[in-house]
Structures are given as structure tokens and as C-alpha cells.
Design an enzyme around this catalytic site. Structure first.
Site, PDB file in Angstrom:
ATOM      1  CD  GLU A  77      -2.114   1.237   6.072  1.00 19.43           C
ATOM      2  OE1 GLU A  77      -2.362   0.089   5.633  1.00 19.43           O
ATOM      3  OE2 GLU A  77      -1.606   1.439   7.186  1.00 19.43           O
ATOM      4  CB  THR A 101      -0.935   0.042   1.224  1.00 19.95           C
ATOM      5  OG1 THR A 101      -0.158  -0.039   2.415  1.00 19.95           O
ATOM      6  CG2 THR A 101      -1.937  -1.102   1.175  1.00 19.95           C
TER       7      THR A 101
END
Length: 310
Positions: free
Chosen positions: A257, A206
Site C-alpha cells: 500500500e 493509498t
């Protein structure tokens, strides 16, 4: 777009603009209509926006919970997309806050920036103690030689479009309702920072970004549209993003994220603009990492389906 941040250093070409005045947090459809009025009021003049940094509410109440929909850089990017040529982003400080309405009109609008026309919303207040009104500004304009247009408040579905209403929609996990009022997806923009690389270990690397200072949307997982604004991976992508504190890993500081679909590369230091399209689910904890991975797979499948025609 040229950005001017100091009244003391105004170039001759920066004077004479037709300007919309306000905080423009979110640059929603009401803001956009004010900007369009500034464009049409003086078509031959440069189109400008006069705003302030920090937001006056941050100046007067620094301990207030985060409320901003976008940071200054993101606001500038959005205004540039609307064709704004001059962004007067003045520092909001004790000197500016202490100006009377007449002093603001004279020192900032007339003598300082030399504006030819200004457009404000019907609820516009200005000057020390917010004591000046839009009608007062009309009178000052007549006296000092600049035009003034008062824009009516915009309504959508019988509700006034406002940054407050947009915040409420985001708090309740309704990003599409927020987008209706914004005229664009609500976007969280910022630099990709280093994380704990748990996503990479789980098979979902991420891009981590801070949401410090921003109004937090409802915590959970979203289908998102992502623009990488600089660096070697410049472009647009689809993905899924988690906003919140990562309860599975005892997180404390909220962040976002974002997992980009079908992407391979290093985004550290790049600037991302993450548009929230659909709220998928709230934050959850799981009995095992396998359970978490299975849910992340399901989240991504659902996000891909929702974004298929975007």
C-alpha cells in the site's frame, strides 16, 4: 522493443540477433554485463534477450514459495530501458523442457530463432535435466554456425552478484544493498487495485497492489520512489509504502500500500512501479487509531527527509 513469444511465427527481421540467454530475474548488474557482452559481440546485429515464461523453477516446482523479483512485464520494461531490441520470451512448457541440449541448440537457437551470437553466464545450464553446460554450447555453436561467449560471474564486495543474494538482502530489510547488486532500486510493479479504503479514512489514501507470486521483502514501512507508468497521472513521485498483512486490521494476504506525497487523484487501474529505497520500521499494532495515525505521520516525515535529495 519487439517481444516474440512463439517460435512458429518468427519474422525475417527477428532473425540474426546477438542474444543474452537467461531468466534475468531482477535484471541485476550481472545480467546487465551479459547483455552488454551480447551488444559488443556483434555490434551490427540487433540486440536481444532470450528468456522464458513462466520461470523454469515455477514450472518444475509450482508449489514453491514465491521467489521472483519481478513479473514478466516488469522485466520487459527494464530490458527496454537497457536498449534491448528483441525480447524472445518463450513459453516454458513440457515440449521445451524435454529438449536435449543438442535439440535446444538446433531447434531454438539455430533453426528456430536464427541467432547469430549468444552470451551465457559461466554457470549456465540448459536442456533436459539441465544436462547441457556453457562449454557444451560453445561446441554446438561451432558445429551449427552461431557464436558463443561465456560471461564470467560478477562479484561485488567479495560476493557473487545473484538473484539469490538480492532476495536475501530484501528479506533482511536491506533494500540499498539489493540496489547495489541490481544497479537500480528494487521495484514492485503492478496495477492499482481496489482496497478497503482504510487509508483514505485515516487521511492517508493509498494505492494498493498485489505482491502475489513475488518474493516478499521484509514486511514493514519503506521510503519509496514511485513511477506512474500510464494514465492521466503519468510521472514520478515520492512516498511511503507499507508491505505486509496489515496486522492492525487482521489482514491475511500480503500486499503493498503506497501513499504518494503531495498527490491528489484516482489511480485505480493505473500501473505503478514502486522502488524500495529505505526500510523504516517493521509492521506494528497500536492501541488506538490515533496512535496509528501519529506513527504514519512520523513515517512520512522520515521518508520525506530520506528522499529529499533523490
Amino acid at each position: 522493443m519487439r517481444i516474440i513469444r512463439d517460435l512458429q511465427f518468427i519474422e525475417p527481421q527477428d532473425r540474426g540477433a546477438s542474444v543474452a540467454i537467461g531468466n534475468f530475474d531482477g535484471v541485476h548488474i550481472g545480467h546487465q554485463s551479459v547483455i552488454e557482452l551480447a551488444r559488443s559481440a556483434a555490434p551490427s546485429a540487433p540486440l536481444g534477450v532470450l528468456t522464458f515464461e513462466p520461470h523454469p523453477r515455477e514450472y518444475f516446482a509450482p508449489d514453491t514459495p514465491p521467489f521472483r523479483l519481478m513479473r514478466g512485464n516488469a522485466r520487459a520494461h527494464r530490458l527496454a530501458k537497457l536498449g534491448v531490441e528483441k525480447l524472445y520470451e518463450l513459453p516454458f512448457n513440457a515440449a521445451l523442457a524435454g529438449l536435449t541440449p543438442r535439440e535446444f541448440a538446433r531447434n531454438v537457437i539455430c533453426d528456430g530463432l536464427g541467432l547469430s551470437h549468444v552470451v551465457v553466464g559461466a554457470d549456465f545450464c540448459f536442456g533436459k535435466g539441465r544436462s547441457g553446460t556453457a562449454d557444451d554450447l560453445v561446441l554446438f555453436g561451432q558445429e551449427m554456425g552461431f557464436g558463443v561467449t561465456i560471461a564470467p560471474l560478477m562479484e561485488r564486495s567479495e560476493n557473487v552478484v545473484s538473484s539469490t543474494a538480492i532476495r536475501t538482502a530484501l528479506t533482511e530489510g536491506r533494500p540499498q544493498d539489493a540496489a547495489t547488486m541490481l544497479g537500480h532500486w528494487h521495484r514492485i510493479e503492478g496495477e492499482v487495485i481496489g482496497g478497503e479504503q482504510r487509508g483514505r479514512e485515516l487521511g492517508f489514501p493509498t494505492a494498493n497492489m498485489s505482491i502475489e507470486g513475488l518474493h516478499p521483502p521484509r514486511f514493514g514501512v519503506y521510503a519509496v520512489l514511485v513511477d506512474v507508468l500510464d494514465g492521466p497521472h503519468l510521472g514520478s513521485y515520492q512516498g511511503a509504502a507499507s508491505v505486509g498483512t496489515r496486522p492492525m486490521f487482521n489482514g491475511e494476504v500480503p500486499n503493498i500500500e503506497t501513499f504518494l506525497f503531495d498527490f491528489s487523484g484516482d489511480l485505480y487501474g493505473a500501473t505503478l512501479s514502486v522502488g524500495l529505497v529505505e526500510y523504516l520500521r517493521p509492521e506494528m499494532t497500536f492501541d488506538s487509531l490515533d496512535g496509528l495515525i501519529a506513527q504514519m505521520d512520523a513515517d512520512c516525515d522520515k521518508a520525506r527527509g530520506l528522499l529529499a535529495d533523490r
